[in-house]
Design an enzyme around this catalytic site. Structure first.
Site, short mmCIF file in Angstrom:
data_model
loop_
_atom_site.label_atom_id
_atom_site.label_comp_id
_atom_site.label_asym_id
_atom_site.label_seq_id
_atom_site.Cartn_x
_atom_site.Cartn_y
_atom_site.Cartn_z
N THR A 90 1.76 21.13 -5.47
CA THR A 90 3.03 21.79 -5.72
C THR A 90 2.75 23.26 -5.98
O THR A 90 1.80 23.61 -6.68
CB THR A 90 3.77 21.16 -6.92
OG1 THR A 90 4.04 19.80 -6.58
CG2 THR A 90 5.08 21.85 -7.20
N PHE A 108 4.07 26.71 -7.57
CA PHE A 108 4.97 27.22 -8.59
C PHE A 108 5.06 28.74 -8.46
O PHE A 108 4.07 29.39 -8.12
CB PHE A 108 4.44 26.89 -9.99
CG PHE A 108 4.45 25.42 -10.29
CD1 PHE A 108 5.52 24.84 -10.97
CD2 PHE A 108 3.41 24.60 -9.89
CE1 PHE A 108 5.54 23.49 -11.24
CE2 PHE A 108 3.42 23.24 -10.15
CZ PHE A 108 4.50 22.67 -10.84
#
Ligand code: PEP
Ligand code: MN
Length: 671
Positions: A272, A274
């Protein structure tokens, strides 16, 4: 004290010295930052870093340490210094406590990403959880937080639209990014058989990322919860052994749950990304590899998006992301989110943006920030590869003398004159590059594939091969470890940062194999398995197509045509020897096919000397001969102990022989 205890205590004291050295290094890095600041010199010097790493690798080698280990350890250490420098630019650590807002509670992945990003200054940082992403953005906008962390995309589930929508309206800037490998754990009160679990809680995104795993728990209900860490906390509070949560290892530890299973995510590469938000953009030194994000809208006229993008192309700006979102209240009109490699502090980029401003109806630059993902290949490989230049291509009309109309179209040079270059991980296959793919014929065990991967990396190979589904002449021979082997191969590839190549035998397996493999191989025996070719043509992975042992070049190119015609333009050809009356070698390596194929087709072509030779002693001479006729790379079989290999042992190179082959290919003049 027995011998073992003695050794353990020695290890402990070595570990302590490593910690002391790390702490000392960080202090020195901080002093450098301050000294540079006074002098006004740039903070980071990519050239110096590369040289530093190359020197460390050489020193490590002389002490018996492999390049991969040294590279990995020092990338972490250098990254830590880079973070310190970047945070210093943001005035971090100079003054008071900084407040960082994230969505969730302690132990959430956003918080882990924040801890990673702000690692050098954790004692200056106060993390505060917010209930929603909107609250995080608002906190930054209103000055209630100095920074905010928001997830923006995930490798399994894609973009997080809500964040893009928030960024389009909020007055905030992007000042950094952090990429976190998301490894989900199944967490419960006690160790217990999975069949006894009744309910599993987690954030809907995490549940989606573990869908396959969850579908194998027959009596268990998957229930969405506000965030992963909250789900973990809930299971603890309920104190019910029939409940479980999906979350990070850290959350499990924090709330006192046991790990029942690790890495339960469906995709082996689950990351992921960010974004780090602040109220104001920050300037980034121009020598730091940088990304810029912007949001723009173009007029509703035909070609307006194309004109805007061509402008960036004119300035040789490389886009790394393009995303569109509908504009609220304006049906069928879109905002475009663009990430590109570059820094607004670069006058060329500033000029391009100025022009872009007049080619768009709105333009909002969200900020320039250091790229988190740096190339992880060791510099040695680039140094080795850089000495090699391919001869100029001859135009296609001078080809083989064959003038008649060919039966394939998409594969032909007539359709596409420039070389197709296929990018896999950090490797570029085709054009002027030369890649080496190596690994065992078959994946046999965790240890065997890890040993091979380490060696491939150490010697400068760019991709790892390993068969998991083996097309054996006899049904009684070893048939491969199947998906279990594929998972080992994927793990080894990830560990050593090598993309993986594996053969797929049946149409039914294509999708599942493509989930793990970076390149799908279609073997010689299947070159004319047209349904398999078409299925591979629908997969979103490059296909390495081997020449059938009794196929002409025209049949070979028509086989490639099947894949291309199904929509997959990433085909890599491989000459691996054809059957002739000669029996001294396993096959006859048709080296003449390489220059001919290079004129007939734009597709990259590799040579496999291993299956052609069938004998170890011939692999090196055939590989060197192949190299001389100008293919785009080699695929070679190696094995830590060929006598014990479960398939193709007689042709597998031993590790030292492979090292010698690599040396002779990449440093041909040093004797
Ligand atoms: C292989 O590469 O493992 C293999 C089986 O090769 P081929 O299909 O060329 O025989
Ligand atoms: Mn083989």
């Amino acid at each position: 004290m027995d011998e073992l205890d003695k050794i353990r205590s020695e290890i402990n004291s070595v570990d302590e010295s490593i910690l002391e050295a790390l702490a000392q290094r960080r202090k020195l890095a901080e002093r450098i930052v301050r000294a540079k600041d006074l002098l006004g010199t740039p903070l980071r010097d990519a050239m110096r870093e590369e040289q530093l790493l190359a020197d460390l690798i050489a020193k490590g080698r002389s002490q018996g340490l492999d390049a991969h280990l040294v590279t990995r350890v020092f990338h972490e250490i250098i990254d830590d210094s880079v973070r310190s420098q970047q945070l210093h630019l943001l005035d971090y650590g100079k003054s008071d406590l900084k407040r960082v807002s994230f969505q969730g509670i302690e132990g959430a992945y956003s918080e882990l990403a924040g801890r990673k990003y702000f690692a050098p200054y954790l004692d200056h940082t106060l993390f505060t959880g917010a209930a929603t992403l909107e609250q995080v953005v608002n906190a930054v906008e209103d000055g209630d937080a100095d920074y905010g962390l928001v997830p923006v995309e995930n490798t399994t589930a894609g973009s997080i639209n809500e964040v893009y929508d928030l960024l389009s309206v909020a007055q905030v800037a992007i000042v950094g990014e952090e990429v976190l490998r998301v490894e989900h754990c199944l967490l419960a009160m006690e160790e217990m058989p999975l069949g006894q679990l009744r309910q599993v809680y987690s954030h809907p995104q995490a549940l989606a990322e573990c869908m396959r795993f969850l579908s194998k728990l027959p009596n268990c209900q998957a229930l969405p919860y506000a965030d992963t860490a909250m789900a973990v906390k809930k299971v603890k509070e309920e104190n019910d052994t029939g409940l479980a949560a999906i979350g990070s290892e850290e959350a499990g530890r924090l709330y006192g749950l046991k790990i029942l299973r690790r890495n339960i995510e469906d995709q082996p590469n689950n990351y992921t990304r960010f974004l780090v938000l602040a109220k104001k953009p920050s300037a980034v030194d121009r020598r730091i590899p940088c990304k810029t994000s912007l949001i723009m809208a173009t007029s509703h006229e035909e070609g307006s998006l194309l004109r805007a993008l061509s402008l960036l192309h004119e300035y040789k700006i490389n886009l790394s992301k393009l995303e569109s979102r509908p504009i609220p209240g304006m049906p069928f009109q879109y905002l475009f989110y663009i990430d590109f490699e570059g820094n607004t502090a670069d006058p060329k980029v500033a000029e391009a943006l100025e022009k872009l401003r007049s080619a768009t109806t709105s333009l909002k630059v969200l900020g320039s920030y250091p790229t988190e993902h740096r190339a992880k290949t060791s510099p040695r490989i680039e140094i080795l590869a850089s000495g090699f230049a391919q001869p100029e291509e001859k135009p296609p009309e001078e080809a083989s003398g064959r003038k008649e109309k060919v039966s394939y179209k998409l594969a032909s040079r007539e359709r596409k004159t420039d070389d197709t270059v296929i990018t896999v991980g950090g490797a570029r296959i085709g054009g002027h590059g030369f890649v080496v793919i190596a690994g065992p014929c078959a994946v046999e065990s965790h240890e065997q594939i890890f040993q091979c991967a380490r060696y491939v990396k150490e010697c400068g190979g760019q991709l790892l091969r390993g068969g998991c589904f083996k097309p054996r002449t006899s049904p009684y021979s070893f048939q491969g470890l199947g998906f279990e082997g594929l998972r080992m191969l994927a793990e080894a590839g990830r560990e050593y940062d090598l993309p993986i190549v594996t053969e797929v035998l049946s149409t039914a397996d294509v999708d599942e194999v493509a989930r793990y493999a970076d390149v799908l191989q279609i073997g010689a025996r299947n070159m004319q398995n047209f349904s398999l070719l078409a299925e591979a043509g629908r997969a979103n992975r490059p296909v390495l197509l081997k020449r059938g042992m009794m196929s002409t070049m025209e049949e070979f190119l028509n086989a490639a045509e099947y894949i291309l015609d199904s929509g997959n333009h990433q085909v890599i050809l491989c000459e691996r020897g054809i059957r002739t009356f000669e029996t001294a070698t396993r096959n006859t390596l048709d080296l003449g096919s390489i220059p001919i194929l290079k004129r007939l087709t734009h597709l990259p072509i590799l040579v496999d000397p291993s299956h052609a030779a069938g004998r170890r002693d011939l692999v090196m001479p055939l590989a060197l001969a192949a190299h001389a006729v100008g293919p785009h790379g080699l695929i070679v079989e190696i094995h830590p102990d060929p006598e014990k290999a479960l398939s193709d042992g007689p042709q597998a190179l031993r590790f030292f022989e492979f090292a010698e082959l690599m040396r002779r290919i990449y440093q041909p003049l040093s004797g």
